[in-house]
Structures are given as C-alpha cells and as structure tokens.
Design a protein around this motif. Structure first.
Motif, mmCIF file in Angstrom:
data_model
loop_
_atom_site.group_PDB
_atom_site.id
_atom_site.type_symbol
_atom_site.label_atom_id
_atom_site.label_comp_id
_atom_site.label_asym_id
_atom_site.label_seq_id
_atom_site.Cartn_x
_atom_site.Cartn_y
_atom_site.Cartn_z
ATOM 1 N N TRP A 84 0.865 -1.177 0.000
ATOM 2 C CA TRP A 84 0.000 0.000 0.000
ATOM 3 C C TRP A 84 0.901 1.226 0.000
ATOM 4 O O TRP A 84 1.944 1.248 0.659
ATOM 5 C CB TRP A 84 -0.879 -0.002 1.239
ATOM 6 C CG TRP A 84 -1.858 -1.141 1.288
ATOM 7 C CD1 TRP A 84 -1.583 -2.460 1.539
ATOM 8 C CD2 TRP A 84 -3.265 -1.063 1.080
ATOM 9 N NE1 TRP A 84 -2.745 -3.198 1.507
ATOM 10 C CE2 TRP A 84 -3.793 -2.366 1.230
ATOM 11 C CE3 TRP A 84 -4.139 -0.015 0.802
ATOM 12 C CZ2 TRP A 84 -5.149 -2.648 1.098
ATOM 13 C CZ3 TRP A 84 -5.490 -0.285 0.670
ATOM 14 C CH2 TRP A 84 -5.981 -1.591 0.813
ATOM 15 N N ASN A 128 -1.233 8.017 -1.871
ATOM 16 C CA ASN A 128 -1.702 8.490 -3.176
ATOM 17 C C ASN A 128 -2.120 9.951 -3.043
ATOM 18 O O ASN A 128 -2.853 10.295 -2.113
ATOM 19 C CB ASN A 128 -2.877 7.626 -3.649
ATOM 20 C CG ASN A 128 -3.356 8.029 -5.025
ATOM 21 O OD1 ASN A 128 -4.077 8.999 -5.167
ATOM 22 N ND2 ASN A 128 -2.947 7.283 -6.022
ATOM 23 N N THR A 129 -1.672 10.786 -3.963
ATOM 24 C CA THR A 129 -2.009 12.208 -3.914
ATOM 25 C C THR A 129 -3.007 12.605 -5.000
ATOM 26 O O THR A 129 -3.442 13.755 -5.043
ATOM 27 C CB THR A 129 -0.739 13.081 -4.048
ATOM 28 O OG1 THR A 129 -0.066 12.728 -5.265
ATOM 29 C CG2 THR A 129 0.197 12.846 -2.868
ATOM 30 N N ASP A 130 -3.379 11.677 -5.882
ATOM 31 C CA ASP A 130 -4.333 11.992 -6.954
ATOM 32 C C ASP A 130 -5.772 11.877 -6.488
ATOM 33 O O ASP A 130 -6.621 12.678 -6.876
ATOM 34 C CB ASP A 130 -4.118 11.057 -8.157
ATOM 35 C CG ASP A 130 -2.761 11.257 -8.806
ATOM 36 O OD1 ASP A 130 -2.277 12.402 -8.816
ATOM 37 O OD2 ASP A 130 -2.185 10.266 -9.279
ATOM 38 N N HIS A 185 -8.343 11.465 -3.104
ATOM 39 C CA HIS A 185 -8.409 11.649 -1.649
ATOM 40 C C HIS A 185 -9.803 12.124 -1.300
ATOM 41 O O HIS A 185 -10.437 12.848 -2.047
ATOM 42 C CB HIS A 185 -7.361 12.654 -1.174
ATOM 43 C CG HIS A 185 -7.182 13.816 -2.117
ATOM 44 N ND1 HIS A 185 -8.043 14.891 -2.145
ATOM 45 C CD2 HIS A 185 -6.270 14.023 -3.090
ATOM 46 C CE1 HIS A 185 -7.655 15.731 -3.089
ATOM 47 N NE2 HIS A 185 -6.577 15.231 -3.679
ATOM 48 N N ASN A 207 -4.279 13.480 0.691
ATOM 49 C CA ASN A 207 -3.727 12.129 0.526
ATOM 50 C C ASN A 207 -4.751 11.058 0.869
ATOM 51 O O ASN A 207 -5.660 11.279 1.669
ATOM 52 C CB ASN A 207 -2.526 11.911 1.451
ATOM 53 C CG ASN A 207 -1.356 12.805 1.139
ATOM 54 O OD1 ASN A 207 -1.190 13.253 0.019
ATOM 55 N ND2 ASN A 207 -0.535 13.081 2.141
ATOM 56 N N SER A 208 -4.539 9.901 0.277
ATOM 57 C CA SER A 208 -5.209 8.666 0.679
ATOM 58 C C SER A 208 -4.147 7.578 0.644
ATOM 59 O O SER A 208 -2.991 7.841 0.328
ATOM 60 C CB SER A 208 -6.369 8.322 -0.280
ATOM 61 O OG SER A 208 -5.877 8.033 -1.579
ATOM 62 N N HIS A 214 -3.368 3.706 -1.060
ATOM 63 C CA HIS A 214 -3.814 2.987 -2.253
ATOM 64 C C HIS A 214 -3.063 1.671 -2.377
ATOM 65 O O HIS A 214 -1.864 1.609 -2.131
ATOM 66 C CB HIS A 214 -3.533 3.873 -3.478
ATOM 67 C CG HIS A 214 -3.808 3.230 -4.793
ATOM 68 N ND1 HIS A 214 -2.973 3.402 -5.879
ATOM 69 C CD2 HIS A 214 -4.812 2.436 -5.237
ATOM 70 C CE1 HIS A 214 -3.456 2.744 -6.919
ATOM 71 N NE2 HIS A 214 -4.569 2.139 -6.549
ATOM 72 N N ASN A 215 -3.789 0.630 -2.768
ATOM 73 C CA ASN A 215 -3.132 -0.622 -3.118
ATOM 74 C C ASN A 215 -3.290 -0.852 -4.619
ATOM 75 O O ASN A 215 -4.346 -1.275 -5.079
ATOM 76 C CB ASN A 215 -3.687 -1.810 -2.334
ATOM 77 C CG ASN A 215 -2.847 -3.054 -2.571
ATOM 78 O OD1 ASN A 215 -3.289 -4.018 -3.159
ATOM 79 N ND2 ASN A 215 -1.600 -3.018 -2.133
ATOM 80 N N PRO A 216 -2.244 -0.543 -5.403
ATOM 81 C CA PRO A 216 -2.276 -0.735 -6.856
ATOM 82 C C PRO A 216 -1.906 -2.184 -7.196
ATOM 83 O O PRO A 216 -0.838 -2.472 -7.716
ATOM 84 C CB PRO A 216 -1.221 0.248 -7.358
ATOM 85 C CG PRO A 216 -0.219 0.302 -6.234
ATOM 86 C CD PRO A 216 -0.995 0.084 -4.960
ATOM 87 N N TYR A 258 -8.577 2.154 -2.714
ATOM 88 C CA TYR A 258 -8.184 3.417 -2.096
ATOM 89 C C TYR A 258 -8.922 3.562 -0.770
ATOM 90 O O TYR A 258 -10.129 3.323 -0.709
ATOM 91 C CB TYR A 258 -8.556 4.604 -2.991
ATOM 92 C CG TYR A 258 -7.942 4.590 -4.363
ATOM 93 C CD1 TYR A 258 -6.804 5.348 -4.651
ATOM 94 C CD2 TYR A 258 -8.498 3.836 -5.393
ATOM 95 C CE1 TYR A 258 -6.244 5.353 -5.920
ATOM 96 C CE2 TYR A 258 -7.943 3.829 -6.668
ATOM 97 C CZ TYR A 258 -6.829 4.585 -6.928
ATOM 98 O OH TYR A 258 -6.270 4.581 -8.184
ATOM 99 N N ASP A 305 -9.364 6.167 2.859
ATOM 100 C CA ASP A 305 -9.085 7.461 3.471
ATOM 101 C C ASP A 305 -9.950 7.618 4.721
ATOM 102 O O ASP A 305 -10.996 6.973 4.859
ATOM 103 C CB ASP A 305 -9.367 8.596 2.485
ATOM 104 C CG ASP A 305 -8.583 9.863 2.789
ATOM 105 O OD1 ASP A 305 -7.859 9.902 3.808
ATOM 106 O OD2 ASP A 305 -8.703 10.827 2.009
#
Length: 199
Positions: free
Chosen positions: A39, A42-44, A46, A51-52, A54-56, A190, A192
């Motif tokens: 994980w 992520n700043t894209d 939220h 921020n959040s 993320h697990n890509p 994602y 948050d």
C-alpha cells in the motif's frame, strides 16, 4: 549491517477515537512484510485533505494494510469502524476484505455481513472462489463501473461497521486485505479517513 527488528506484536491504542487521514504519510497503518504489492500514499485521489492510501494490486496478490495497534473494546457499549474508500477491483474476482483479530493479530476473520451498516454491496454470495468471506469490489456501487473506468474523487463512499459484538475483547486488531486472482487487475483499493470510535 546494523541490527534488524521485526514487528512481532502490536502496542495498544490507549483511547478512542483512533483516526487516520494519511496527511502525514502512513501514520498508524503499515504494510504486511509478505505483501506482493505494498500500500502506498496516493495524492491523486483523496476524500479529505490531500492524501489517501492505495493498493495498486496486480495478479495473484494478497496485500494487507494493518492498523498498527490493538484495541480494548471491553466496557464499550457501541464501537463503530468507519472509512471512506473506492474499491475498483475486478467484480466478483478480486476481493477487498475488512478483517478483525480478537487475539492480538494471531488469527483474522472477515467482519460478518451482520456488522455492516453501509449502503453498498458487501457480500460473500456470488463471489468467485477462493472466497474467505464477505468483501467489497467494483460491483459494490454502480458508480464504480464494471469496465476500465478510471476512478475520480466523486467515487468516494463511506462505510460503517458496528464492532459492538466484540465488546468482550481487549486485544483487537483491524486490517484491510486485497486478494486478487490471476486474470485481471484494475485501479485498486483506495482508503481514506479511517476512524474507530465509541459512539
């Protein structure tokens, strides 16, 4: 090479509420050392702030995000877990589990459907094997689509789980776990604004 340390147990959270908004990095959460794909901040996308987490994920993953502490729910009448998320994982195949341990992190189980108080589709029925228990995926909300849609900030959904059934346990750990099969991967999970509070 200096000394190496491994996390073998969790320290206790001393009071409620416990919250994490990921504005200062991973904060009170952490990756499992066995993750295929960790994980990341992520700043894209939220929900609140900038921020959040993320697990890509990729194929055949089993990726865990721990809340790094134990909870004592004894003598608490009503305890609620809430979080905002986007679970853009392959419908019925790639499972986003919310899991609980009552023995300090030795064993885990999925939070049962009876504890779910959100508005989405959190279920075990209809999921493709292997299935550990109820889960979220892109089918949980129609807004998340079933194709190659790209998530945006309008997709965030808030979830609630009642933890009141666990009020006899003093060594509780919460984790989020994404398990994928070997066929298709999508944008990922994602999270948050995670909160555990006595209400």
């Amino acid at each position: 090479v200096g000394p190496v340390s491994f996390l073998t147990s969790f320290n206790a959270f001393t009071s409620l509420p416990v919250t994490e908004d990921f504005e200062s990095g991973m904060g009170i959460t952490g990756n499992n050392y066995e993750n295929v794909q960790d994980w990341v901040i992520n700043t894209d996308l939220h929900h609140g702030g900038l921020n959040s987490v993320h697990n890509p994920y990729t194929l055949d993953d089993d990726n865990v995000l721990f809340m790094l502490g134990t909870f004592d729910f004894t003598a608490k009448t009503d305890v609620m877990l809430s979080f905002w998320h986007i679970a853009k994982t392959d419908g019925q195949s790639d499972h986003c589990y919310v899991e609980i341990s009552t023995d300090g992190g030795t064993t885990y189980d999925q939070l049962p459907e009876s504890t779910y108080a959100g508005a989405g589709w959190y279920r075990e029925e209809g999921l493709y094997s292997p299935v550990d228990g109820p889960a979220f995926d892109e089918d949980s909300y129609t807004d998340w689509g079933t194709g190659s849609e790209v998530p945006d900030n309008t997709w965030w959904r808030k979830e609630y789980f009642s933890l009141t059934d666990y009020n006899t346990y003093d060594n509780v750990v919460i984790r989020f776990r994404l398990v994928s099969d070997g066929y298709t991967s999508k944008a990922g999970w994602y999270l948050d604004d995670i909160s555990i509070e006595a209400i």
